[in-house]
Design a protein around this motif. Structure first.
Motif, PDB file in Angstrom:
ATOM      1  N   UNK A 124       0.826  -1.205   0.000  1.00 43.57           N
ATOM      2  CA  UNK A 124       0.000   0.000   0.000  1.00 43.57           C
ATOM      3  C   UNK A 124       0.863   1.257   0.000  1.00 43.57           C
ATOM      4  N   UNK A 125       0.492   2.207  -0.818  1.00 45.61           N
ATOM      5  CA  UNK A 125       1.235   3.474  -0.901  1.00 45.61           C
ATOM      6  C   UNK A 125       1.022   4.338   0.333  1.00 45.61           C
ATOM      7  N   UNK A 126      -0.011   4.035   1.119  1.00 54.89           N
ATOM      8  CA  UNK A 126      -0.300   4.817   2.319  1.00 54.89           C
ATOM      9  C   UNK A 126       0.333   4.228   3.577  1.00 54.89           C
ATOM     10  N   UNK A 127       1.094   3.157   3.424  1.00 50.59           N
ATOM     11  CA  UNK A 127       1.699   2.502   4.584  1.00 50.59           C
ATOM     12  C   UNK A 127       2.712   3.415   5.262  1.00 50.59           C
ATOM     13  N   UNK A 133       7.387  -3.249   4.416  1.00 55.07           N
ATOM     14  CA  UNK A 133       6.400  -3.903   3.553  1.00 55.07           C
ATOM     15  C   UNK A 133       7.072  -4.475   2.307  1.00 55.07           C
ATOM     16  N   UNK A 134       7.996  -3.709   1.720  1.00 54.31           N
ATOM     17  CA  UNK A 134       8.704  -4.208   0.537  1.00 54.31           C
ATOM     18  C   UNK A 134       9.637  -5.356   0.903  1.00 54.31           C
ATOM     19  N   UNK A 135      10.240  -5.281   2.079  1.00 55.70           N
ATOM     20  CA  UNK A 135      11.114  -6.369   2.524  1.00 55.70           C
ATOM     21  C   UNK A 135      10.299  -7.648   2.717  1.00 55.70           C
ATOM     22  N   UNK A 136       9.086  -7.506   3.257  1.00 56.03           N
ATOM     23  CA  UNK A 136       8.210  -8.677   3.412  1.00 56.03           C
ATOM     24  C   UNK A 136       7.921  -9.305   2.052  1.00 56.03           C
ATOM     25  N   UNK A 137       7.547  -8.476   1.102  1.00 57.99           N
ATOM     26  CA  UNK A 137       7.236  -8.966  -0.234  1.00 57.99           C
ATOM     27  C   UNK A 137       8.466  -9.608  -0.866  1.00 57.99           C
ATOM     28  N   UNK A 138       9.609  -8.960  -0.699  1.00 59.20           N
ATOM     29  CA  UNK A 138      10.841  -9.464  -1.305  1.00 59.20           C
ATOM     30  C   UNK A 138      11.305 -10.764  -0.650  1.00 59.20           C
ATOM     31  N   UNK A 139      11.184 -10.850   0.673  1.00 56.95           N
ATOM     32  CA  UNK A 139      11.608 -12.079   1.358  1.00 56.95           C
ATOM     33  C   UNK A 139      10.713 -13.256   0.985  1.00 56.95           C
ATOM     34  N   UNK A 330      11.711   3.035  10.653  1.00 57.76           N
ATOM     35  CA  UNK A 330      10.426   2.360  10.495  1.00 57.76           C
ATOM     36  C   UNK A 330      10.163   1.392  11.644  1.00 57.76           C
ATOM     37  N   UNK A 331      11.218   0.864  12.244  1.00 56.50           N
ATOM     38  CA  UNK A 331      11.044   0.003  13.415  1.00 56.50           C
ATOM     39  C   UNK A 331      10.445   0.796  14.567  1.00 56.50           C
ATOM     40  N   UNK A 332      10.878   2.049  14.726  1.00 55.45           N
ATOM     41  CA  UNK A 332      10.291   2.929  15.741  1.00 55.45           C
ATOM     42  C   UNK A 332       8.802   3.122  15.468  1.00 55.45           C
ATOM     43  N   UNK A 333       8.460   3.364  14.205  1.00 56.16           N
ATOM     44  CA  UNK A 333       7.052   3.548  13.828  1.00 56.16           C
ATOM     45  C   UNK A 333       6.261   2.281  14.118  1.00 56.16           C
ATOM     46  N   UNK A 334       6.850   1.145  13.827  1.00 52.95           N
ATOM     47  CA  UNK A 334       6.189  -0.138  14.059  1.00 52.95           C
ATOM     48  C   UNK A 334       5.811  -0.298  15.531  1.00 52.95           C
TER      49      UNK A 334
END
Length: 386
Positions: A124-127, A133-139, A330-334
């Motif tokens: 999602x572009x609003x993530x 998210x891209x790392x999840x898809x790539x992994x 992004x980990x902080x945001x998570x």
């Protein structure tokens, strides 16, 4: 080359072929096309709108129908290999203890990332965590590539010794299987970098290969610990590839199909030492801290941009630093989105976990030199070095 071999046809587009690609009867063009589609995040649409273009014309220009045909054949090829071991698994299923606690199983399955997690839909572009998210898809794409590619290396040999865990079949690791599986993994790391990080995608091929080679051991160590903790938490079993496993008791049989003249006793001793001092401790550490799915993704992303890269190539320092900082941000945001305010201790634990696994993965580099001296795996290492 026999006449019968020359007369084979690609199962996708039906052109004549003289050899197979990716473990099935496919031409090189179809194999390359499949890998490119898998590594992209674009959603495919049927040109005819009926998803049957390839039935009408095997040489169709419809990307979706061509990709769908390749995927179906891949799935059937994998299932045919898996079916060989189903009967054996049924006979002993009552005797084998399920290593996953029933109370943990649902949560593990909902969070665990593997080949089934892959989606052709773009994140999602609003993530608020687009990198993760891209790392999840790539992994998950890496998992899909490895599963599909590795099943093509087995050709039915040793299937009776395989073990089924849920939807997957795991084969005993052997010397002859390790080399092609290692090549698949090395290529998959490059695909991972391209899919997850724009900075990586824009690099020259030589630099991409350098990064993949530098991160190979750490990425593999994290991946093995993540999956071994999931499938074999109460055993000394570890992963040598996506579908191949090894434990202390099976080390000697690992070399049964090695064609080189080797000192079997010394080779087995060296491999046991590596398992005991790195692979099993890595899994124990992973199980101790039990990273969530997003925490694991952060670790995998950091493993690609590890500190060894700019240590060996100072020109990459700014790129490595930039991407590491972005992942940590992004980990902080998570954590914030999960309502966790005091997360500094937890983040420190995960970074210590990464450092410890990175330190233990250094043993693998030492092992490579030892194996070279023992005339082992030189084919695989030479390919990667190039």
């Amino acid at each position: 080359m026999t006449t019968s071999t020359q007369e084979r046809n690609c199962l996708i587009c039906e052109v004549p072929i003289s050899d197979c690609h990716l473990g099935i009867d496919s031409c090189r063009a179809c194999a390359v096309f499949y890998k490119r589609v898998v590594s992209s995040n674009r959603e495919l649409k049927c040109k005819g709108g009926r998803d049957d273009c390839i039935q009408e014309n095997p040489t169709t220009a419809c990307r979706k129908c061509r990709f769908q045909r390749f995927s179906e054949i891949y799935a059937k090829a994998s299932e045919s290999v898996e079916e060989i071991v189903i009967e054996k698994e049924r006979k002993i299923s009552g005797k084998r203890k399920n290593t996953l606690l029933d109370t943990d199983k649902d949560s593990l399955e909902s969070e665990f990332i593997d080949h089934d997690s892959y989606s052709h839909c773009s994140p999602s572009s609003s993530s608020e965590t687009p990198i993760l998210d891209r790392v999840r898809q790539a992994y998950s794409m890496v998992c899909k590539i490895r599963k599909s590619g590795e099943f093509g290396t087995y050709t039915g040999v040793g299937c009776n010794d395989a073990v089924r865990k849920g939807k997957l079949v795991f084969f005993p690791s052997t010397y002859s299987r390790t080399i092609p599986n290692a090549r698949i993994f090395y290529s998959a790391i490059i695909e991972f970098g391209d899919a997850a990080f724009e900075d990586y995608r824009n690099l020259d091929h030589e630099i991409k290969a350098f990064i993949a080679n530098t991160t190979n051991n750490l990425f593999a160590a994290l991946d093995s610990a993540y999956r071994a903790a999931r499938y074999f938490p109460d055993e000394d079993t570890i992963f040598t590839s996506y579908t191949a496993t090894l434990n202390i008791d099976s080390v000697e049989s690992f070399f049964d199909d090695c064609s080189h003249e080797i000192n079997l006793e010394e080779a087995a001793k060296e491999m046991r030492k590596n398992i005991l001092r790195s692979e099993i401790p890595n899994k124990a550490l992973f199980m101790k801290f039990r990273p969530t799915d997003k925490e694991f993704l952060a670790l995998i992303g950091l493993s690609l941009w590890n500190n060894d890269i700019f240590t060996l190539n100072e020109s990459l320092m700014s790129i490595v630093t930039k991407n590491r900082e972005a992942i940590l941000k992004e980990s902080h945001v998570m954590y914030r989105n999960q309502g966790i305010i005091d997360y500094a201790t937890r983040l420190g634990e995960l970074l210590c976990l990464l450092v410890n696994i990175e330190r233990k993965s250094f043993y693998s580099k030492e092992e490579i030199e030892v194996y070279r001296l023992m005339n082992l795996f030189n084919e695989a290492f030479d390919d990667i070095d190039q």
